[in-house]
Design an enzyme around this catalytic site. Structure first.
Site, short mmCIF file in Angstrom:
data_model
loop_
_atom_site.label_atom_id
_atom_site.label_comp_id
_atom_site.label_asym_id
_atom_site.label_seq_id
_atom_site.Cartn_x
_atom_site.Cartn_y
_atom_site.Cartn_z
N THR A 1 -45.94 -7.55 61.17
CA THR A 1 -44.80 -7.91 60.33
C THR A 1 -43.49 -7.86 61.13
OG1 THR A 1 -45.87 -7.20 58.31
CG2 THR A 1 -43.48 -7.13 58.32
N ARG B 1 -55.19 -11.30 48.63
CA ARG B 1 -54.41 -10.06 48.70
C ARG B 1 -52.93 -10.36 48.93
NH1 ARG B 1 -51.98 -7.26 52.94
NH2 ARG B 1 -51.68 -5.05 52.53
N VAL B 2 -52.09 -9.64 48.24
CA VAL B 2 -50.65 -9.69 48.48
C VAL B 2 -50.22 -8.29 48.91
CG1 VAL B 2 -48.38 -10.09 47.47
CG2 VAL B 2 -50.32 -11.50 46.74
N GLY B 3 -49.57 -8.20 50.04
CA GLY B 3 -49.08 -6.91 50.52
C GLY B 3 -47.69 -6.62 49.99
N ASP B 4 -47.05 -5.65 50.61
CA ASP B 4 -45.73 -5.22 50.13
C ASP B 4 -44.59 -6.12 50.59
OD1 ASP B 4 -46.40 -4.30 52.77
OD2 ASP B 4 -44.53 -3.17 52.75
N THR C 1 -42.81 -1.99 57.06
CA THR C 1 -44.06 -2.46 57.65
C THR C 1 -45.09 -1.34 57.58
OG1 THR C 1 -45.10 -3.39 59.63
CG2 THR C 1 -43.38 -1.76 60.00
N GLY C 2 -46.35 -1.73 57.49
CA GLY C 2 -47.40 -0.72 57.42
C GLY C 2 -48.44 -1.11 56.38
N GLY D 1 -49.57 -1.98 53.27
CA GLY D 1 -48.83 -2.48 52.13
C GLY D 1 -49.16 -1.82 50.81
N1 ASP Z 1 -47.12 -4.43 55.25
C1 ASP Z 1 -47.93 -5.60 55.58
C2 ASP Z 1 -48.98 -5.79 54.56
O1 ASP Z 1 -49.49 -4.81 54.04
C3 ASP Z 1 -48.56 -5.50 56.91
C4 ASP Z 1 -47.64 -5.27 58.04
O2 ASP Z 1 -46.66 -4.54 57.94
O3 ASP Z 1 -47.91 -5.83 59.10
O4 ASP Z 1 -49.36 -6.91 54.29
#
Ligand code: ASP
Length: 220
Positions: free
Chosen positions: A91, A119-122, A141-142, A144
């Site tokens: 991200t 899937r939808v992340g944060d 980032t992380g 999600g």
């Molecule tokens: N936070 C993002 C997700 O969960 C992944 C990322 O930070 O790379 O989709």
């Protein structure tokens, strides 16, 4: 999820004067195209490095490849039941305070390697992975799911509202993410120009650029 728009953050910016806050799927690409934003072949987003990562992931974790992709060596989407924590996040986030005191945040992601279809992340969820108001702008980032459960980006803003320093708010938000079983990092700037970039992972390359000064970058 957008699949054809070269610069998704530009598409989000083009929504700022519209009544809607969030567009997804084809309609989001159409919105971007209508606003003159570059459209590209979805395959152009697939890099050799990401393809290798997915192949390693498929070799390592138990997965069920979606039927229409099974046997297709070019397939990059798969249903994964492994641990998203094994992912190396890709991200890219940005937060900004301009000369007039306006704060903005943007987060662009391809999600997690091998993530489940749909899937939808944060990252695109306002309040979870991205937030900006009159006091603070945050991009996360992380993992999600944990950031969504913690409402991490908005939590930083709420804590600042309650009188916490930006730095303390960032750490507390990551602690809340940890309570929800996740790790990651965030970047945040407040209306006074304070910056914080806490992380609970091994690395998060990041940088700060103040007007009239040289950019500073930090890795990990
Ligand atoms: N936070 C993002 C997700 O969960 C992944 C990322 O930070 O790379 O989709």
């Amino acid at each position: 999820m957008m699949t054809r728009t070269a610069h998704p953050v530009a598409a989000a910016a083009a929504l700022l004067d519209q009544p809607e806050v969030l567009l997804v799927g084809d309609a989001a690409d159409v919105h971007a195209a209508t606003n003159g934003l570059e459209q590209v072949d979805p395959d152009s987003f697939v890099t050799d490095r990401q393809r290798r990562r997915l192949e390693q992931r498929l070799a390592r974790d138990p997965v069920a490849i979606e039927p229409e992709l099974a046997g297709d060596p070019g397939a990059i989407e798969a249903e994964a039941v492994g641990d998203p924590g094994a992912n190396e996040p890709e991200t890219v986030g940005a937060v900004c305070l301009d000369a007039t005191g306006v704060l903005a945040a943007a987060t662009s992601t391809g999600g997690l390697t091998g993530q489940r279809r749909g899937r939808v992340g944060d990252s695109p969820l306002i309040g979870a992975g991205t937030w900006a108001d009159r006091r603070v702008a945050v991009s996360c980032t992380g993992q999600g799911e944990a950031f969504i459960r913690a409402g991490a980006a908005r939590l930083v803003a709420a804590l600042v509202e309650q009188g916490h320093t930006l730095e303390s708010a960032g750490h507390k938000a990551l602690a809340a993410v940890a309570e929800c079983g996740g790790s990651g990092g965030l970047i945040a700037v407040d209306v006074h120009g304070n910056v914080t970039t806490p992380l609970s992972t091994a690395a998060m390359p990041r940088g700060v650029w103040r007007a009239g000064e040289k950019p500073i970058s930090t890795v990990p």
